[in-house]
Design an enzyme around this catalytic site. Structure first.
Site, PDB file in Angstrom:
ATOM      1  N   GLY A   1      42.347  45.726  39.354  1.00 32.53           N
ATOM      2  CA  GLY A   1      42.815  46.735  39.219  1.00 32.53           C
ATOM      3  C   GLY A   1      42.525  47.725  37.779  1.00 32.53           C
ATOM      4  CG  ASP A   2      42.781  45.172  34.506  1.00 27.46           C
ATOM      5  OD1 ASP A   2      43.920  45.695  34.573  1.00 27.46           O
ATOM      6  OD2 ASP A   2      42.568  43.928  34.151  1.00 27.46           O
TER       7      ASP A   2
ATOM      8  N   GLY B   1      44.965  47.216  46.894  1.00 30.93           N
ATOM      9  CA  GLY B   1      44.271  46.078  47.369  1.00 30.93           C
ATOM     10  C   GLY B   1      43.259  46.580  48.326  1.00 30.93           C
TER      11      GLY B   1
END
Length: 314
Positions: free
Chosen positions: A257-258, A228
């Site tokens: 995240g992807d 994060g």
């Protein structure tokens, strides 16, 4: 060429509020947008936006309106004609940037459906540099589905490198029996995977390094662990590094995240060093977080500012 598999795609609806979410009350939305979703689809969108070839393998009913959303977003797809509409996921982003998600389970799949997805992936992955197996599995598919895909792809000869971005039982199965080249958990997923809480007495990045070292290289080739706002950690057989993101005004964390994984693979495919792959992953993840909805960041969206990367000593 980077091929992705999304076994449980989704239509992502993002509702943006001007004020904090008030549970149990009626509120008016500032805006709403729809994007094709699912981890593998998100990776393909980012890769294509950066000018590299990619194709997303996914189940797609010819009568599903999701097909129109994919066309509008110009997502190159390898559709596997299977019945049932893609699930809808709802994301609420309030005025403070806090994200609330409600994900639906998706169409229940049969063994024949699973076999069709495996066969299509084997064919699409021929000659690719990377195959990304990403996202949750639909109901009816076994936890070992990604392991089945990996074995089938490798048995076909001249296999691509394989990256896996999933969680829970599916991730446990891949690490136990799939020997992937790369996994991309976040810090919570890594702790759940290893069964041991991250050492609170250590710096977070170093605690992640220690936890990932139990997996790399014995069970996985490398671990790219997103943290994060704290950046990400890369652990390989030859070393470990931690990178921190540039200043970012977060608008939606959905798909960040992807995008991080896509950025990492873009750099790796261009022959970059581990440190540069980590830096690229962080840049793309931060860019995604600064965009509304599930938008795929392009190179033009990358944020200014340095991405410091430091080696983590064992």
């Amino acid at each position: 060429m980077i091929v992705t598999l999304t076994a449980n795609p989704s239509l992502d609806r993002t509702v943006t509020l001007s004020t904090p979410l008030r549970v149990g009350e009626v509120q008016s939305a500032l805006s709403v947008r729809e994007d094709p979703g699912g981890k593998g689809i998100n990776v393909t969108r980012v890769v294509v936006g950066a000018g590299m070839r990619s194709a997303a393998v996914l189940p797609l009913d010819a009568d599903d309106p999701f097909a129109g959303v994919l066309r509008s977003a110009a997502v190159p797809v390898v559709p596997v004609p299977l019945p049932g509409a893609a699930r809808a996921n709802l994301t609420i982003v309030d005025g403070g940037g806090v994200t609330t998600k409600v994900n639906l389970p998706g169409v229940t799949r049969t063994q024949a459906d699973a076999e069709a997805l495996v066969a299509a992936t084997v064919q699409a992955a021929r000659g690719a540099r990377w195959l990304v197996l990403a996202g949750s599995l639909p109901p009816g598919v076994t936890d070992g589905f990604y392991v089945d895909v990996i074995r089938a792809v490798r048995a076909a000869g001249d296999p691509p490198r394989i990256a896996v971005d999933t969680s829970g039982a599916a991730l446990h199965a891949v690490v136990a029996d799939g020997a992937p080249d790369l996994i991309k958990p976040n810090d919570d997923e890594l702790a759940e995977l290893t069964g041991v809480a991250l050492d609170a007495g250590r710096d977070l990045a170093d605690a992640v390094r220690v936890a990932a070292a139990d997996l790399v290289p014995a069970r996985v080739g490398a671990a790219f662990v997103t943290l994060g706002a704290a950046g990400a950690v890369l652990v390989t057989a030859s070393g470990a590094w931690h990178g921190t993101p540039p200043p970012t005004r977060v608008r939606s964390t959905v798909g960040a995240g992807d995008s991080s994984l896509a950025g990492f693979l873009l750099a790796e495919s261009a022959g970059a060093s581990p440190e540069e792959c980590l830096r690229s992953g962080i840049r793309y993840g931060s860019a995604a977080a600064a965009l509304p909805g599930t938008q795929a960041p392009t190179p033009a969206d990358l944020l200014p500012g340095d991405v410091p990367v430091r080696a983590l000593a064992p």
